[in-house]
Each structure stands twice: as C-alpha cells, then as structure tokens.
Scaffold this active site. Structure first.
Site, PDB file in Angstrom:
ATOM      1  N   ASP A 102     -31.663 -23.839 -22.040  1.00  0.00           N
ATOM      2  CA  ASP A 102     -31.629 -24.694 -20.872  1.00  0.00           C
ATOM      3  C   ASP A 102     -30.236 -24.551 -20.245  1.00  0.00           C
ATOM      4  O   ASP A 102     -29.301 -24.056 -20.887  1.00  0.00           O
ATOM      5  CB  ASP A 102     -31.894 -26.137 -21.314  1.00  0.00           C
ATOM      6  CG  ASP A 102     -31.726 -27.133 -20.199  1.00  0.00           C
ATOM      7  OD1 ASP A 102     -32.211 -26.871 -19.090  1.00  0.00           O
ATOM      8  OD2 ASP A 102     -31.095 -28.182 -20.433  1.00  0.00           O
TER       9      ASP A 102
ATOM     10  N   ASP B  80     -28.624 -27.151 -17.500  1.00  0.00           N
ATOM     11  CA  ASP B  80     -27.926 -28.411 -17.285  1.00  0.00           C
ATOM     12  C   ASP B  80     -27.740 -29.174 -18.593  1.00  0.00           C
ATOM     13  O   ASP B  80     -28.703 -29.384 -19.350  1.00  0.00           O
ATOM     14  CB  ASP B  80     -28.710 -29.285 -16.306  1.00  0.00           C
ATOM     15  CG  ASP B  80     -28.749 -28.691 -14.905  1.00  0.00           C
ATOM     16  OD1 ASP B  80     -28.387 -27.510 -14.753  1.00  0.00           O
ATOM     17  OD2 ASP B  80     -29.141 -29.399 -13.970  1.00  0.00           O
TER      18      ASP B  80
ATOM     19  N   GLU C 238     -25.090 -31.813 -14.612  1.00  0.00           N
ATOM     20  CA  GLU C 238     -26.432 -31.800 -14.047  1.00  0.00           C
ATOM     21  C   GLU C 238     -26.266 -31.324 -12.604  1.00  0.00           C
ATOM     22  O   GLU C 238     -25.679 -32.024 -11.765  1.00  0.00           O
ATOM     23  CB  GLU C 238     -27.063 -33.193 -14.103  1.00  0.00           C
ATOM     24  CG  GLU C 238     -27.407 -33.675 -15.504  1.00  0.00           C
ATOM     25  CD  GLU C 238     -28.605 -32.943 -16.102  1.00  0.00           C
ATOM     26  OE1 GLU C 238     -29.445 -32.455 -15.316  1.00  0.00           O
ATOM     27  OE2 GLU C 238     -28.693 -32.859 -17.340  1.00  0.00           O
TER      28      GLU C 238
ATOM     29  N   ARG D   8     -35.837 -36.295  -6.141  1.00  0.00           N
ATOM     30  CA  ARG D   8     -34.387 -36.120  -6.080  1.00  0.00           C
ATOM     31  C   ARG D   8     -33.988 -35.099  -5.021  1.00  0.00           C
ATOM     32  O   ARG D   8     -33.021 -35.284  -4.280  1.00  0.00           O
ATOM     33  CB  ARG D   8     -33.862 -35.689  -7.456  1.00  0.00           C
ATOM     34  CG  ARG D   8     -33.893 -36.798  -8.493  1.00  0.00           C
ATOM     35  CD  ARG D   8     -33.515 -36.296  -9.882  1.00  0.00           C
ATOM     36  NE  ARG D   8     -34.558 -35.430 -10.431  1.00  0.00           N
ATOM     37  CZ  ARG D   8     -34.391 -34.682 -11.524  1.00  0.00           C
ATOM     38  NH1 ARG D   8     -33.235 -34.667 -12.148  1.00  0.00           N
ATOM     39  NH2 ARG D   8     -35.389 -33.944 -11.970  1.00  0.00           N
TER      40      ARG D   8
ATOM     41  N   SER E 169     -34.273 -23.062 -16.295  1.00  0.00           N
ATOM     42  CA  SER E 169     -33.677 -24.299 -15.809  1.00  0.00           C
ATOM     43  C   SER E 169     -34.592 -25.033 -14.852  1.00  0.00           C
ATOM     44  O   SER E 169     -35.263 -24.406 -14.022  1.00  0.00           O
ATOM     45  CB  SER E 169     -32.344 -23.995 -15.111  1.00  0.00           C
ATOM     46  OG  SER E 169     -31.782 -25.170 -14.562  1.00  0.00           O
ATOM     47  N   GLY E 170     -34.579 -26.348 -14.965  1.00  0.00           N
ATOM     48  CA  GLY E 170     -35.209 -27.185 -13.965  1.00  0.00           C
ATOM     49  C   GLY E 170     -34.307 -27.351 -12.763  1.00  0.00           C
ATOM     50  O   GLY E 170     -34.653 -28.060 -11.817  1.00  0.00           O
TER      51      GLY E 170
ATOM     52  N   LYS F  87     -41.152 -23.933 -18.688  1.00  0.00           N
ATOM     53  CA  LYS F  87     -40.097 -23.389 -19.544  1.00  0.00           C
ATOM     54  C   LYS F  87     -40.690 -22.673 -20.752  1.00  0.00           C
ATOM     55  O   LYS F  87     -40.227 -21.587 -21.137  1.00  0.00           O
ATOM     56  CB  LYS F  87     -39.155 -24.514 -19.995  1.00  0.00           C
ATOM     57  CG  LYS F  87     -38.232 -25.013 -18.895  1.00  0.00           C
ATOM     58  CD  LYS F  87     -37.180 -25.945 -19.462  1.00  0.00           C
ATOM     59  CE  LYS F  87     -36.140 -26.299 -18.409  1.00  0.00           C
ATOM     60  NZ  LYS F  87     -35.031 -27.092 -18.959  1.00  0.00           N
TER      61      LYS F  87
ATOM     62  N   ASN G 214     -37.985 -32.210 -20.982  1.00  0.00           N
ATOM     63  CA  ASN G 214     -38.658 -31.066 -20.367  1.00  0.00           C
ATOM     64  C   ASN G 214     -38.389 -29.759 -21.107  1.00  0.00           C
ATOM     65  O   ASN G 214     -38.924 -28.713 -20.745  1.00  0.00           O
ATOM     66  CB  ASN G 214     -38.264 -30.929 -18.892  1.00  0.00           C
ATOM     67  CG  ASN G 214     -36.798 -30.607 -18.701  1.00  0.00           C
ATOM     68  OD1 ASN G 214     -35.957 -31.058 -19.475  1.00  0.00           O
ATOM     69  ND2 ASN G 214     -36.481 -29.840 -17.680  1.00  0.00           N
TER      70      ASN G 214
END
Length: 415
Positions: A199, A201, A208, A244, A287-288, A332, A358
């Site tokens: 991942d 962040d 983040e 967001r 990554s999200g 992911k 996540n």
C-alpha cells in the site's frame, strides 16, 4: 589378490542412531584459531563430526561439537577427554564432555520462525514470549539476533506446534506486553518469496495523499475524518473516495506538483526496496490514492509495478472526479494477482504490506500479509504485524538481518 574390504561410510544423522557419541563443549574468551585448534586436537583420534554449533556473544565463545567416540585401535575415550581438557586449559578455556548415544533428538513436526521486535526488548517480554511458546507445546530450538538498531529483533526457531495456533497464542501475548511478534511457517516457501506489493498511504509514505490535496482546498479536517472512518472499515471505500475527491473540485493542476513535493517516505522505505531489489525481488505498489503521485514514486524508487486511481483533470483544474475503475479493497487483491502473474511468481510466494481495511483482501491473498502500523481490525486479520515506524523491519520477517543489509550497502553496488 583378494579385493579390498569395503570401508564403512561415516555416520550420518540417520546412521548415527545407536552409535556412542560425545558432546564436546568449549567456552571462554574468543580469539582466532579456537575452532581449528579443537578439531586439530580431535583429529588425532579419528572421530567423525556429526554436528557443530558455535556462537560468539560480546567476545565470549560457546563451541559445541557432537562427535563419534574414538574407535581407532590404541585410542580411548579417556585419552581424548584428557587431551581436550589439556588443550582447553592451555588457552584458558573451559571444556565439558558429555557421553551419550546417537545424534540430536529429531525436531518435532510443525516448524515456525517467530520474529520478535522490541524497542527495547526487555527480559520480561522475552520471558513472556518464551512461556507462550512453551504453553502451546512448542519447543525453542534456536534463538539468534537479527538486528540491534533501530529496534532489537530476534528470531526463535520453534518446532512441535503448528504455525496457526502458535501465531494466535503469541498475538495475544504480544498485545499484552507491547512488542511486535510475527510468526511464519518454516521451509523453502519463506526463502522463495519473490514479489512484494505495498500500500502507499501510511505505508510506503507517511502521508494520506488525499489529505495533502485537501489542505490546498481548505477542507483537510473534513477529508481526514472521512479517511479515518474508511480505513477503520466503517465506510465503503469507493463511496468515501468519491465523497472526498468531490471536495477537491476546482483545484488548479499546479497543486499536483506541490503535493508530490510534500510526500514523505516512511523511514526505512528506501532501504527495504533497495535490499529487496538486490535479492532479486520485484516490488510494486497498489494505492487507493492517485496515479499522479504513484507514477512519480515508481520512477523515483525504480518500482516494477504501480497502480492507483486517477484524478480527472480538465482545462487545468481538478474536476472532483476519478476516471477509470476504482482501486478499492477487492481491486487491490486483484492487482496483487495480476502483478504476480506478470512477474511469474506463484501467489504463495508473494508478500503484501498495508495498514487499512481496504488492504485486507490483498493481505489475505498474499503468501505473507504484513499489517504495518495498522488499525486493530487489520492487525488481527494479517499473518504478521509490525508496529514500529520503520518499514525496513519487514526484512526481518523474511530472515534478513541488519548486518546483511549494512554489508550490502557498504559494497555500494549501485542499487
């Protein structure tokens, strides 16, 4: 002329059973030549070596040799004992010789590596870990130190208990005493891992990314609150992402460069990636967050794979939308499988590292899932958890010592 009689093969771990053996223990102040001197002394008695163990701690040596009893005509066990003691005394060492039969007792089935990270690692914590291993029916076969800085890391080789119940027991103990404990199965699989996917962040980087964007839009607190709830698993990730990103609508595209400059790598990130690459691993990120950041990280860190969401930009401003398929929890795990296929690596030989809800599917899909400074939900579900702020401590879970890392760095091979 008659044919010569066949010679007997030397005893092996199988053939030594029933053979009279001696355990020779030497301990004292270390200096060059002790090991050679002991075996020069034993050579006069034509004994065979079955096993050897040696450790040096703060300049003190403990050397153990399991040998066959002397069988040569004209030699005796008593003479060997006297000679070894005389040699040891000449070097101001102590010697102990124990008689017995056969090789070491076979290790129990069910073998695991238990890595313990402490900062500091106290005697009380070590006692609790050892007692917990014993309480599961496990036996500690060997202990050695992997690192002394930036944390103390030691590894226990354990047999006699399956990995899963051992991991469950030690997870409870670790939570009670405040140290990190990771339990992985022993065997070739541990050495065969060849793909690490992280991942981004709060794992590869300290930030983040969406909050860095939000700071420029004046809505950082609002975005941070939604992010926190999503990482705890209280919100659907895709829904929270759209919510967001919508708050970023209207930001000038020049903000992208500012956010890239604000990104801070997690301590140990460069060391982890550099060491893995030296060992022939392929390394990727999922990554999200956003490709506008991960693409730059891929180039900077020479990553093999990178995937993330993409912020939509029109007429030089962010639209508040993402384009393409969203990289969420299921995405992911899917990307981990895709990277493994492209790398030619079986999924069982992959490592995944993450901190949020996540990441859970990815951590569970990998051969080894590592929760890094993760939320309680994630720590409880992962194969291993690391709660110190140094990403390169993951190397210890793979059996790589700090000494080996520093030695490779000193070689300065350009990686």
């Amino acid at each position: 002329m008659s044919a010569p009689e066949p010679t007997q093969p030397p005893p092996t771990s199988e053939s030594a059973d029933g053979v009279r053996t001696l355990l020779v223990k030497i301990f004292g102040k270390d200096r060059p030549g002790i090991t050679a001197g002991l075996f020069d002394t034993l050579a006069a008695y034509a004994v065979d070596v079955i096993d050897i163990e040696q450790v040096v701690t703060r300049g003190r040596i403990v050397l153990c040799a399991l040998i066959t009893a002397p069988a040569q005509v004209g030699t005796s066990e008593g003479a060997l004992r006297a000679t070894v003691h005389s040699w040891a005394e000449s070097l101001r060492l102590e010697a102990e010789i124990l008689s017995g039969t056969g090789d070491n007792r076979p290790r129990g089935s069910g073998r695991s590596h238990v890595t313990v990270l402490g900062n500091p690692l106290t005697a009380q914590s070590t006692a609790a870990i050892a007692a917990s291993i014993t309480g599961t029916g496990g036996n500690i076969d060997r202990i050695f130190r992997l690192a002394k800085l930036p944390v103390t890391a030691v590894e226990f080789a354990v047999s006699g208990v399956a990995t899963d119940p051992l991991r469950t027991a030690l997870a409870t103990t670790a939570a009670d005493i405040g140290v990190d404990v990771a339990v992985v199965s022993a065997g070739l699989q541990r050495r065969a891992r060849r793909l690490v996917v992280m991942d981004v962040d709060s794992t590869l980087i300290q930030d983040e990314v969406i909050e860095l964007f939000a700071a420029h839009a004046g809505c950082e607190a609002e975005v941070a609150a939604v992010t926190e709830r999503a990482m705890r698993g209280e919100l659907d990730f895709e829904e929270s992402l759209h919510e967001r990103v919508a708050l970023l609508a209207g930001l000038d595209v020049s903000v992208v460069d500012k956010v890239r400059a604000d990104v801070r790598l997690t301590p140990g990130a460069r060391t982890l990636i550099r060491t893995l690459k030296r060992l022939g691993y392929q390394v990727g990120v999922v990554s999200g967050g956003f490709t506008q950041i991960t693409d730059a990280l891929r180039e900077e860190l020479c990553l093999d794979f990178a995937a993330a969401n993409t912020l939509e930009i029109e007429n030089g401003v962010l639209t508040g939308r993402v384009v393409g398929e969203v990289v969420d929890r299921a995405g992911k795990a899917r990307l981990l499988r895709t990277f493994a296929e492209q790398a030619g690596v079986p999924l069982a030989q992959t490592v995944a590292i993450g901190d949020g809800a996540n990441d859970l599917d990815m951590l569970n899909a990998a051969g080894l899932g590592v929760a890094f400074n993760a939320k309680p939900l994630v720590r409880a579900a992962a194969h291993a958890a690391v709660n110190v702020p140094f990403l390169d401590t993951v190397l210890y879970l793979l059996g790589i010592s700090r000494e080996e890392v520093e030695s490779a760095d000193e070689s300065d091979d350009g990686l």
